[in-house]
Design a protein around this motif. Structure first.
Motif, PDB file in Angstrom:
ATOM      1  N   ALA A 123       2.596  17.304  -3.321  1.00  0.00           N
ATOM      2  CA  ALA A 123       2.639  17.290  -4.781  1.00  0.00           C
ATOM      3  C   ALA A 123       3.952  17.838  -5.315  1.00  0.00           C
ATOM      4  O   ALA A 123       4.352  17.507  -6.431  1.00  0.00           O
ATOM      5  CB  ALA A 123       1.472  18.093  -5.337  1.00  0.00           C
ATOM      6  N   LEU A 124       4.631  18.670  -4.530  1.00  0.00           N
ATOM      7  CA  LEU A 124       5.918  19.200  -4.982  1.00  0.00           C
ATOM      8  C   LEU A 124       6.970  18.093  -4.998  1.00  0.00           C
ATOM      9  O   LEU A 124       7.773  17.993  -5.939  1.00  0.00           O
ATOM     10  CB  LEU A 124       6.359  20.347  -4.068  1.00  0.00           C
ATOM     11  N   ALA A 125       6.949  17.241  -3.977  1.00  0.00           N
ATOM     12  CA  ALA A 125       7.912  16.135  -3.914  1.00  0.00           C
ATOM     13  C   ALA A 125       7.539  15.007  -4.877  1.00  0.00           C
ATOM     14  O   ALA A 125       8.419  14.318  -5.414  1.00  0.00           O
ATOM     15  CB  ALA A 125       7.988  15.596  -2.491  1.00  0.00           C
ATOM     16  N   THR A 126       6.221  14.837  -5.109  1.00  0.00           N
ATOM     17  CA  THR A 126       5.741  13.762  -5.995  1.00  0.00           C
ATOM     18  C   THR A 126       4.769  14.360  -7.009  1.00  0.00           C
ATOM     19  O   THR A 126       3.543  14.288  -6.839  1.00  0.00           O
ATOM     20  CB  THR A 126       5.039  12.651  -5.187  1.00  0.00           C
ATOM     21  N   PRO A 127       5.275  15.000  -8.051  1.00  0.00           N
ATOM     22  CA  PRO A 127       4.390  15.658  -9.030  1.00  0.00           C
ATOM     23  C   PRO A 127       3.786  14.675 -10.032  1.00  0.00           C
ATOM     24  O   PRO A 127       3.878  14.846 -11.241  1.00  0.00           O
ATOM     25  CB  PRO A 127       5.330  16.659  -9.704  1.00  0.00           C
ATOM     26  N   ASP A 128       3.142  13.646  -9.501  1.00  0.00           N
ATOM     27  CA  ASP A 128       2.544  12.588 -10.312  1.00  0.00           C
ATOM     28  C   ASP A 128       1.205  12.223  -9.689  1.00  0.00           C
ATOM     29  O   ASP A 128       1.159  11.687  -8.569  1.00  0.00           O
ATOM     30  CB  ASP A 128       3.481  11.375 -10.355  1.00  0.00           C
ATOM     31  N   ALA A 129       0.108  12.525 -10.380  1.00  0.00           N
ATOM     32  CA  ALA A 129      -1.227  12.337  -9.806  1.00  0.00           C
ATOM     33  C   ALA A 129      -1.494  10.884  -9.453  1.00  0.00           C
ATOM     34  O   ALA A 129      -2.030  10.585  -8.374  1.00  0.00           O
ATOM     35  CB  ALA A 129      -2.292  12.846 -10.776  1.00  0.00           C
ATOM     36  N   ALA A 130      -1.133   9.968 -10.338  1.00  0.00           N
ATOM     37  CA  ALA A 130      -1.391   8.551 -10.076  1.00  0.00           C
ATOM     38  C   ALA A 130      -0.607   8.069  -8.864  1.00  0.00           C
ATOM     39  O   ALA A 130      -1.131   7.313  -8.024  1.00  0.00           O
ATOM     40  CB  ALA A 130      -1.050   7.718 -11.306  1.00  0.00           C
ATOM     41  N   ALA A 131       0.641   8.505  -8.754  1.00  0.00           N
ATOM     42  CA  ALA A 131       1.462   8.090  -7.620  1.00  0.00           C
ATOM     43  C   ALA A 131       0.925   8.656  -6.312  1.00  0.00           C
ATOM     44  O   ALA A 131       0.906   7.964  -5.279  1.00  0.00           O
ATOM     45  CB  ALA A 131       2.908   8.530  -7.833  1.00  0.00           C
ATOM     46  N   LEU A 132       0.484   9.905  -6.326  1.00  0.00           N
ATOM     47  CA  LEU A 132      -0.097  10.505  -5.124  1.00  0.00           C
ATOM     48  C   LEU A 132      -1.351   9.746  -4.700  1.00  0.00           C
ATOM     49  O   LEU A 132      -1.567   9.490  -3.510  1.00  0.00           O
ATOM     50  CB  LEU A 132      -0.434  11.973  -5.379  1.00  0.00           C
ATOM     51  N   ALA A 133      -2.202   9.400  -5.672  1.00  0.00           N
ATOM     52  CA  ALA A 133      -3.430   8.677  -5.342  1.00  0.00           C
ATOM     53  C   ALA A 133      -3.126   7.298  -4.770  1.00  0.00           C
ATOM     54  O   ALA A 133      -3.753   6.874  -3.789  1.00  0.00           O
ATOM     55  CB  ALA A 133      -4.314   8.564  -6.586  1.00  0.00           C
ATOM     56  N   ARG A 134      -2.165   6.595  -5.354  1.00  0.00           N
ATOM     57  CA  ARG A 134      -1.792   5.271  -4.817  1.00  0.00           C
ATOM     58  C   ARG A 134      -1.290   5.395  -3.385  1.00  0.00           C
ATOM     59  O   ARG A 134      -1.632   4.582  -2.510  1.00  0.00           O
ATOM     60  CB  ARG A 134      -0.713   4.630  -5.693  1.00  0.00           C
ATOM     61  N   GLN A 135      -0.466   6.400  -3.154  1.00  0.00           N
ATOM     62  CA  GLN A 135       0.066   6.629  -1.807  1.00  0.00           C
ATOM     63  C   GLN A 135      -1.073   6.839  -0.811  1.00  0.00           C
ATOM     64  O   GLN A 135      -1.079   6.254   0.283  1.00  0.00           O
ATOM     65  CB  GLN A 135       0.983   7.850  -1.823  1.00  0.00           C
ATOM     66  N   ALA A 136      -2.044   7.650  -1.203  1.00  0.00           N
ATOM     67  CA  ALA A 136      -3.154   7.963  -0.298  1.00  0.00           C
ATOM     68  C   ALA A 136      -4.027   6.740  -0.031  1.00  0.00           C
ATOM     69  O   ALA A 136      -4.402   6.466   1.119  1.00  0.00           O
ATOM     70  CB  ALA A 136      -3.987   9.088  -0.890  1.00  0.00           C
ATOM     71  N   LEU A 137      -4.353   6.010  -1.067  1.00  0.00           N
ATOM     72  CA  LEU A 137      -5.253   4.865  -0.897  1.00  0.00           C
ATOM     73  C   LEU A 137      -4.572   3.722  -0.157  1.00  0.00           C
ATOM     74  O   LEU A 137      -5.210   3.040   0.662  1.00  0.00           O
ATOM     75  CB  LEU A 137      -5.770   4.416  -2.260  1.00  0.00           C
ATOM     76  N   ASP A 138      -3.279   3.512  -0.405  1.00  0.00           N
ATOM     77  CA  ASP A 138      -2.548   2.504   0.372  1.00  0.00           C
ATOM     78  C   ASP A 138      -2.547   2.871   1.854  1.00  0.00           C
ATOM     79  O   ASP A 138      -2.705   2.012   2.724  1.00  0.00           O
ATOM     80  CB  ASP A 138      -1.108   2.370  -0.139  1.00  0.00           C
ATOM     81  N   TRP A 139      -2.358   4.151   2.126  1.00  0.00           N
ATOM     82  CA  TRP A 139      -2.350   4.635   3.520  1.00  0.00           C
ATOM     83  C   TRP A 139      -3.719   4.448   4.164  1.00  0.00           C
ATOM     84  O   TRP A 139      -3.825   4.075   5.348  1.00  0.00           O
ATOM     85  CB  TRP A 139      -1.942   6.103   3.534  1.00  0.00           C
ATOM     86  N   ALA A 140      -4.805   4.683   3.392  1.00  0.00           N
ATOM     87  CA  ALA A 140      -6.153   4.626   3.957  1.00  0.00           C
ATOM     88  C   ALA A 140      -6.593   3.196   4.264  1.00  0.00           C
ATOM     89  O   ALA A 140      -7.435   2.992   5.151  1.00  0.00           O
ATOM     90  CB  ALA A 140      -7.152   5.267   2.994  1.00  0.00           C
ATOM     91  N   ASP A 141      -6.050   2.220   3.559  1.00  0.00           N
ATOM     92  CA  ASP A 141      -6.439   0.826   3.803  1.00  0.00           C
ATOM     93  C   ASP A 141      -6.196   0.459   5.267  1.00  0.00           C
ATOM     94  O   ASP A 141      -5.113   0.668   5.806  1.00  0.00           O
ATOM     95  CB  ASP A 141      -5.647  -0.111   2.887  1.00  0.00           C
ATOM     96  N   GLY A 142      -7.235  -0.049   5.913  1.00  0.00           N
ATOM     97  CA  GLY A 142      -7.129  -0.426   7.315  1.00  0.00           C
ATOM     98  C   GLY A 142      -7.463   0.682   8.288  1.00  0.00           C
ATOM     99  O   GLY A 142      -7.562   0.437   9.493  1.00  0.00           O
ATOM    100  N   LYS A 143      -7.615   1.918   7.779  1.00  0.00           N
ATOM    101  CA  LYS A 143      -7.919   3.047   8.674  1.00  0.00           C
ATOM    102  C   LYS A 143      -9.352   3.535   8.543  1.00  0.00           C
ATOM    103  O   LYS A 143      -9.817   4.319   9.373  1.00  0.00           O
ATOM    104  CB  LYS A 143      -6.956   4.214   8.387  1.00  0.00           C
ATOM    105  N   LEU A 144     -10.057   3.113   7.510  1.00  0.00           N
ATOM    106  CA  LEU A 144     -11.413   3.611   7.288  1.00  0.00           C
ATOM    107  C   LEU A 144     -12.359   3.137   8.396  1.00  0.00           C
ATOM    108  O   LEU A 144     -12.294   1.994   8.833  1.00  0.00           O
ATOM    109  CB  LEU A 144     -11.923   3.152   5.923  1.00  0.00           C
ATOM    110  N   ASP A 145     -13.239   4.043   8.822  1.00  0.00           N
ATOM    111  CA  ASP A 145     -14.073   3.802   9.992  1.00  0.00           C
ATOM    112  C   ASP A 145     -15.409   4.501   9.778  1.00  0.00           C
ATOM    113  O   ASP A 145     -15.506   5.469   9.022  1.00  0.00           O
ATOM    114  CB  ASP A 145     -13.356   4.368  11.225  1.00  0.00           C
ATOM    115  N   ALA A 146     -16.421   4.037  10.468  1.00  0.00           N
ATOM    116  CA  ALA A 146     -17.724   4.703  10.428  1.00  0.00           C
ATOM    117  C   ALA A 146     -17.879   5.721  11.548  1.00  0.00           C
ATOM    118  O   ALA A 146     -18.824   6.513  11.545  1.00  0.00           O
ATOM    119  CB  ALA A 146     -18.846   3.671  10.517  1.00  0.00           C
ATOM    120  N   ALA A 147     -16.961   5.714  12.513  1.00  0.00           N
ATOM    121  CA  ALA A 147     -17.082   6.596  13.671  1.00  0.00           C
ATOM    122  C   ALA A 147     -16.277   7.884  13.512  1.00  0.00           C
ATOM    123  O   ALA A 147     -16.681   8.937  14.000  1.00  0.00           O
ATOM    124  CB  ALA A 147     -16.614   5.872  14.931  1.00  0.00           C
ATOM    125  N   ARG A 148     -15.130   7.822  12.852  1.00  0.00           N
ATOM    126  CA  ARG A 148     -14.334   9.028  12.641  1.00  0.00           C
ATOM    127  C   ARG A 148     -13.716   8.956  11.251  1.00  0.00           C
ATOM    128  O   ARG A 148     -13.432   7.880  10.732  1.00  0.00           O
ATOM    129  CB  ARG A 148     -13.237   9.168  13.701  1.00  0.00           C
TER     130      ARG A 148
END
Length: 426
Positions: free
Chosen positions: A292-317
């Motif tokens: 958050a210090l490097a990117t003090p923008d809530a919307a931008a942080l959320a987009r970064q996180a959700l883009d990263w999570a796409d393709g990684k979500l799993d039911a096992a871990r």
């Protein structure tokens, strides 16, 4: 099912912690999010769900004192209208507060409303390393003021003497029921209550270093209008209702619908325990640490996180998305944005992340941190939580209405090092 115990908690994870303790000791329990609606007039039914105990989860720990008092009284009114026979005011096992409150002012207001002049204050939870000896609060083997809590970004705790801390928050006298008395059991504790009341004390800090002490304290407060403390002292309360013939034996108090679906962790706590859990998870699951210090923008942080999570979500871990940081980084963010704005930025970002994860199919979600948990459940539209089995001391799985999600709301300080993995295999 008559309501026996009505509880007001000053944050969301603390509410879940308390509810878990009550369920583990045989009470059915529902956690309600925010001040419940006013009871219907003209003899109509209470709007609260049916349970032996109801815990109202507020976000009042760091609210302005007047707001915390008003919300707590409103919650108490709803619980009393529903028939609660005893009230419990729950705060953190590290007594998180400032010299202005909010523990003392809220407790004062509740005592006045109940027409009572005395209550205990006991945040001890030995199973999670919180012990009180001679009025001093220890976290593990360290005094509270040397435990890392002295660096808390919102409620730094620099004094381990709870008699002194609470005395600064209330105009009522504060006394101590010491270890030597507690060791003798409930009858001796009640006699010491009488001694303190005769001295004009309004509160008693009560020593406790074991579960046996907490059960004795719980027995000693039977019949008192108000109990205040951490979840640990609540372990002795169900037995009082059982002894009075009000609570039947229950073998299924923790039953929940089966858990299934994609899983994830969202962490905002900066506690040592949570930082350790993130560190352990790095070797076992996909982990993204937001800056958050490097990117003090809530919307931008959320987009970064959700883009990263796409393709990684799993039911096992799980995937783990964290905005937790070391104290020096938290201080730098607060210096840049201000304390309140920095906290709001992280809460908003992580609430948006949680909302996006649920939209992507996550049905089992762990949230670490009280303020983060409050932001997440409000964003998801959760109105109540049915409390289920415990993962680690103080942290149960819950079933969230009306979303149908399984949520675990973890106090930042709680849970073993492998908690983020264990939660989805237990």
């Amino acid at each position: 099912m008559p309501l026996l115990l009505g509880c007001v908690a000053d944050d969301f994870t603390g509410a879940t912690d308390l509810a878990s303790m009550l369920v583990k000791n045989g009470m059915t329990c529902v956690q309600v999010i925010g001040v419940p609606p006013a009871a219907e007039r003209h003899g109509q039914a209470s709007p609260l769900p049916e349970a032996d105990a109801i815990v109202v989860a507020l976000k009042s720990r760091t609210a302005p004192v007047a707001d915390a008092v008003a919300e707590s009284l409103a919650a108490a009114e709803a619980l009393l209208a529903a028939g609660a026979k005893q009230l419990f005011f729950k705060y953190c096992s590290t007594f998180d507060s400032t010299d202005a409150g909010n523990i003392g002012p809220v407790a004062d207001a509740l005592l006045k409303r109940l027409g009572s002049g005395f209550a205990i204050a006991c945040p001890a939870f030995p199973a999670n390393g919180r012990s009180i000896f001679q009025g001093h609060l220890f976290v593990g083997q360290r005094l509270l003021s040397e435990s890392g809590m002295e660096n808390h970004p919102l409620t730094p705790m620099t004094d381990p003497d709870l008699v002194r801390v609470l005395s600064r928050q209330t105009d009522g006298g504060v006394g101590l029921v010491p270890f030597a008395v507690v060791e003798q059991g409930a009858a001796a504790i009640r006699r010491d209550f009488a001694r303190l009341i005769d001295q004009g004390r309004r509160y008693a800090i009560v020593d406790a270093v074991s579960d046996a002490h907490l059960f004795a304290i719980g027995e000693a407060v039977a019949g008192q209008a108000l109990v205040t403390g951490g979840s640990g002292v609540a372990m002795g309360l169900p037995a009082n209702f059982r002894a009075a013939g009000l609570l039947p034996e229950r073998a299924d108090a923790a039953a929940l619908p089966p858990a299934q679906g994609l899983c994830a962790v969202v962490a905002g706590s900066c506690s040592r325990a949570t930082l350790g859990q993130i560190g352990f998870a790095r070797d076992h699951a996909p982990v993204l640490e937001l800056d958050a210090l490097a990117t003090p923008d809530a919307a931008a942080l959320a987009r970064q996180a959700l883009d990263w999570a796409d393709g990684k979500l799993d039911a096992a871990r799980p995937v783990v998305i964290a905005a937790s940081a070391l104290p020096e980084k938290v201080a730098a963010l607060q210096a840049k944005l201000g304390r309140e704005a920095a906290g709001a930025l992280v809460e908003h970002a992580l609430a948006t992340v949680a909302e996006g994860l649920v939209a992507r199919g996550v049905r089992r979600l762990v949230v670490a941190g009280g303020e983060t948990s409050g932001a997440v459940v409000q964003r998801l539209g959760v109105t109540s939580l049915r409390i289920g089995p415990e993962i680690d001391p103080g942290v149960p799985w819950t079933f969230a209405a009306p979303t149908g999600l399984h949520l675990a709301l973890k106090s930042g300080n709680f849970g073993a090092r492998d908690f983020f993995l264990k939660a989805f295999t237990s």
